[in-house]
Design an enzyme around this catalytic site. Structure first.
Site: not given
Length: 239
Positions: A7, A50
């Protein structure tokens, strides 16, 4: 065999969405896939980050979309994670593609709505095509319209819907969006939906699993469910 997906790179060991996190994941043969997040700079360059704002993972302030690539390159994207990562920079998507090509599957999350970055799909697809990686990437997003748009632009690249929740008629929504991948927050996923999706030919990604007992439970549902985790090493004993 359940695929281990790192991730944001190996973000348990290095700052997320950085080249160091990517290189750490690539150095581990058991990691077969990697997830990254992509946005556009003010001058239209796809970069890895992100949050829509800079404060959490850099020493900058404000919106990513308000900064040029040159301005973003001046920021420190590593010190927040640890002093030894000081000076880590925000990478471009192209740098990530070059590093990953031929080594693992890259799950590119389009961190946008179609209104926020109207041409993000075109820019990302152009880079994927430039580097001959259509068979090596997934393009995923929370935005169903954006994924439908990707499908109109390209019939080859694999696309997926990201879901945090349990919508009704989930598989029907997948088909309507032209998606072949269901990327779902693991608290909302269960054995029944996982098996049904995989039997219909969809790929299933469960995120973000960091507790070994949760990893063990989810991989017991089906050998093809993909596990997206910040800590890939916590998965080794189960596969």
């Amino acid at each position: 065999m359940n695929i281990c997906m790192a991730h944001r790179g190996w973000s348990g060991k290095a700052p997320e969405n950085t080249m160091t996190a990517i290189r750490l994941a690539l150095a581990e043969p058991a990691i077969k896939a990697m997830e990254i997040d992509v946005q556009l700079t003010r001058d239209g360059v796809p970069v890895l980050i992100h949050d829509f704002t800079l404060e959490r993972t850099t020493n900058g302030r404000g919106l990513v979309m308000d900064r040029t690539l040159a301005e973003l390159r001046e920021l420190d994207a590593g010190s927040w994670f640890g002093d030894k990562f000081a000076g880590e920079r925000i990478p471009t998507l192209e740098e990530a593609l070059i590093a990953v090509k031929g080594r693992c599957t890259l799950n590119i999350e389009l961190k946008a709505t179609s209104d926020m970055y109207p041409d993000i799909a075109e820019k990302v697809l152009a880079l994927v095509e430039k580097h001959g990686m259509k068979q090596e990437v997934y393009l995923t997003s929370f935005d169903h319209d954006l994924i439908r748009h990707v499908r109109t632009l390209d019939q080859e690249v694999q696309t997926g819907l990201i879901v945090y929740g349990r919508p009704v008629l989930m598989l029907e929504q997948m088909e309507a969006a032209g998606a072949t991948i269901l990327s779902m927050g693991y608290p909302f996923l269960n054995r029944e939906l996982t098996v049904a999706a995989i039997e219909k030919g969809f790929k299933v990604i469960a995120w973000t699993l960091d507790d070994p007992k949760h990893i063990r439970e989810v991989i017991s549902w089906h050998p093809q469910v993909q596990i997206c985790t910040n800590h890939p090493d916590r998965m080794w004993e189960f596969v």
